[in-house]
Design an enzyme around this catalytic site. Structure first.
Site, PDB file in Angstrom:
ATOM      1  N   SER A 285       0.859  -1.376  -0.183  1.00 44.84           N
ATOM      2  CA  SER A 285      -0.390   0.100  -0.185  1.00 44.84           C
ATOM      3  C   SER A 285       1.229   1.095   0.415  1.00 44.84           C
ATOM      4  CB  SER A 285      -0.741  -0.127   1.061  1.00 44.84           C
ATOM      5  OG  SER A 285      -0.384  -0.041   2.215  1.00 44.84           O
TER       6      SER A 285
ATOM      7  N   HIS B  61      -4.900  -3.450  -2.982  1.00 42.94           N
ATOM      8  CA  HIS B  61      -4.793  -2.654  -3.666  1.00 42.94           C
ATOM      9  C   HIS B  61      -4.808  -3.116  -5.119  1.00 42.94           C
ATOM     10  CE1 HIS B  61      -4.274   1.029  -0.864  1.00 42.94           C
ATOM     11  NE2 HIS B  61      -3.722  -0.205   0.360  1.00 42.94           N
TER      12      HIS B  61
ATOM     13  N   LYS C 286     -11.343   0.453  -1.776  1.00 46.19           N
ATOM     14  CA  LYS C 286     -10.426   0.967  -2.619  1.00 46.19           C
ATOM     15  C   LYS C 286     -10.488   0.827  -4.506  1.00 46.19           C
ATOM     16  CE  LYS C 286      -7.614   0.064   1.124  1.00 46.19           C
ATOM     17  NZ  LYS C 286      -7.547   0.820   1.681  1.00 46.19           N
TER      18      LYS C 286
HETATM   19  C1  LIG Z   1      -3.641  -3.698   2.371  1.00 49.38           C
HETATM   20  C2  LIG Z   1      -4.138  -3.220   2.629  1.00 49.38           C
HETATM   21  N1  LIG Z   1      -5.425  -4.486   3.702  1.00 49.38           N
HETATM   22  C3  LIG Z   1      -6.334  -3.634   4.558  1.00 49.38           C
HETATM   23  C4  LIG Z   1      -6.625  -2.264   4.060  1.00 49.38           C
HETATM   24  C5  LIG Z   1      -7.638  -1.741   5.048  1.00 49.38           C
HETATM   25  O1  LIG Z   1      -8.934  -1.906   4.335  1.00 49.38           O
HETATM   26  P1  LIG Z   1      -9.499  -1.054   5.178  1.00 49.38           P
HETATM   27  O2  LIG Z   1      -9.542   0.347   4.088  1.00 49.38           O
HETATM   28  O3  LIG Z   1     -11.356  -1.443   4.081  1.00 49.38           O
HETATM   29  O4  LIG Z   1     -10.565  -1.319   6.032  1.00 49.38           O
HETATM   30  C6  LIG Z   1      -5.667  -1.576   3.872  1.00 49.38           C
HETATM   31  C7  LIG Z   1      -6.193   0.041   3.471  1.00 49.38           C
HETATM   32  O5  LIG Z   1      -5.939   0.926   4.159  1.00 49.38           O
HETATM   33  C8  LIG Z   1      -4.600  -2.175   2.655  1.00 49.38           C
HETATM   34  O6  LIG Z   1      -3.639  -0.785   2.379  1.00 49.38           O
END
Ligand SMILES: Cc1ncc(COP(=O)(O)O)c(C=O)c1O
Length: 393
Positions: A182, A210, A241
């Protein structure tokens, strides 16, 4: 001051001194390629709305239609919160990704925390890339499994740790990795990880937060693009996203999903997603499936942006995706860079520890399929000028 006030005050003061203070910015139109901040238009390079779907009129209309069914789900999924629409959504998701079954959860954070703490226990071992998302780290902590952190993308280190766990006689083992990282925009060596998974007989969880919507012929994710999805035991992703909505999913074999129904606390002990969100997700899935042109646009714009930054002498790490860091290192320089960009009409937030490791502060640019080319070009001019002024290049 009592001891609580002293602790709070000292923490905030030390974070400010290190250039680590955080601030909430009231934004308007964050779903658009141009957002409003303090009455000023800024080109939006800070959202995860990669395909531009968060502002899509068909999704918003679907949400409005679903709102007729009620403002909230009224109960958790296992009580009366499992709406017929949710049943259909989960069937649709499983068939879209060619997995046996799917489970929708409230968001990605709760999905990772719930999945990891449900499958792993004190006697298990988990192998996690050092740059995995915080929700993965928190899920592991909650599980109390032995945590082996391997150096980012380093397969030799991963294998070394797998051998170590074997000699300790740990029976059940799981490898977990983001597929697209991310804050770095690089991708995990998934094919090699699958090779090690098979060699050592571990399970594999991948987080496609992502990559979902962005990779794969129909937006299924990177595992599908690399044709290894059958080897993935737990395939997790978010709708917040590229899908532009909210919520998360996990795909797996039927019994594994049933196991989550019985053990995943962030699924069991929380109210189901409201009808508006489910309606929005279902419409977003249709748009993602049909979104090949959006994926092509996003990929072209991202490639151009990366190439121009590299030509200008910026360090963009290992990015090969729509997430493009400009690596700076020093926290205060990164903050100054971000502030100067805002003055020039560009929103790119400074990413600093603890979100990224110490000494690796960066600006994070994320591209959108519906960014205008002229906005991308003028942003690049400003980035290069500020980069020279601050001696980053
Ligand atoms: C790799 C990754 N997993 C999980 C999440 C968490 O997702 P959510 O924003 O739906 O809680 C994010 C969010 O920033 C992320 O970048």
């Amino acid at each position: 001051m009592n001891s609580w006030e002293m602790m709070i005050h000292a923490k905030l003061a030390s974070m400010a001194e290190e250039g680590l203070q955080r601030e909430l910015r009231p934004i308007k139109d964050a779903s658009q390629p141009i957002l409003m901040y303090q009455g000023k238009e800024l080109v939006n390079f800070s959202s995860n709305n990669y395909l531009g779907l968060a502002g899509h009129p068909q999704i918003i209309a679907a949400q409005q239609r679903s709102a007729e069914q009620g403002a909230g789900a009224t109960a958790s999924r296992l009580i009366i919160g499992h709406d017929e629409e949710m049943e259909e959504l989960e069937e649709e998701l499983a068939s879209f990704h060619q997995h046996e079954a799917a489970l929708v959860l409230a968001n990605g954070y709760m999905a990772n925390v719930g999945i990891l703490s449900s499958f792993l226990g004190r006697h298990d071992a988990v192998f996690s890339d050092r740059l995995n998302h915080a929700s993965i780290v928190d899920g592991i902590r909650l599980s109390r499994a032995t945590h082996f952190r391997y150096r980012h993308g380093d397969l030799n280190h991963l294998e070394e740790l797998l051998k170590k766990a074997k000699t300790r006689g740990i029976k059940r083992q799981l490898i977990v990795t983001d597929s697209v990282f991310s804050m770095d925009g690089d991708i995990a060596p998934l094919r090699d990880i699958v090779f090690l998974k098979q060699k050592y007989g571990t399970a594999l969880l991948i987080d496609e937060a992502h990559a979902g919507g962005v990779f794969g012929k129909h937006g299924e994710g990177l595992a599908h693009e690399l044709q290894i999805s059958e080897q993935v035991d737990l395939h997790m992703g978010t709708f917040s996203k590229a899908y532009g909505v909210y919520g998360a999913y996990v795909l797996a074999r039927k019994e594994w999903i049933q196991y989550l129904h019985h053990t995943c606390r962030s699924f069991i002990y929380t109210t189901a997603l409201p009808p508006t969100v489910i309606g929005g997700i279902r419409q977003a899935i249709q748009l993602v499936k049909e979104g090949m042109n959006l994926r092509i646009d996003l990929s072209k714009k991202s490639q151009y942006f990366r190439d121009e930054l590299v030509k200008a002498g910026f360090d963009i790490g290992g990015s090969t995706t729509q997430i493009i860091p400009v690596c700076i290192g020093d926290e205060n320089t990164t903050l100054t860079f971000s502030r100067k960009l805002i003055e020039r009409g560009i929103m790119s937030v400074a990413i600093r520890p603890p979100t990224v490791p110490k000494g690796t502060a960066r600006l994070r640019f994320s591209l959108m399929a519906n960014h205008q080319w002229e906005n991308i070009q003028s942003a690049l001019v400003a980035i290069k000028e500020i980069g020279k002024e601050l001696e980053v290049i």
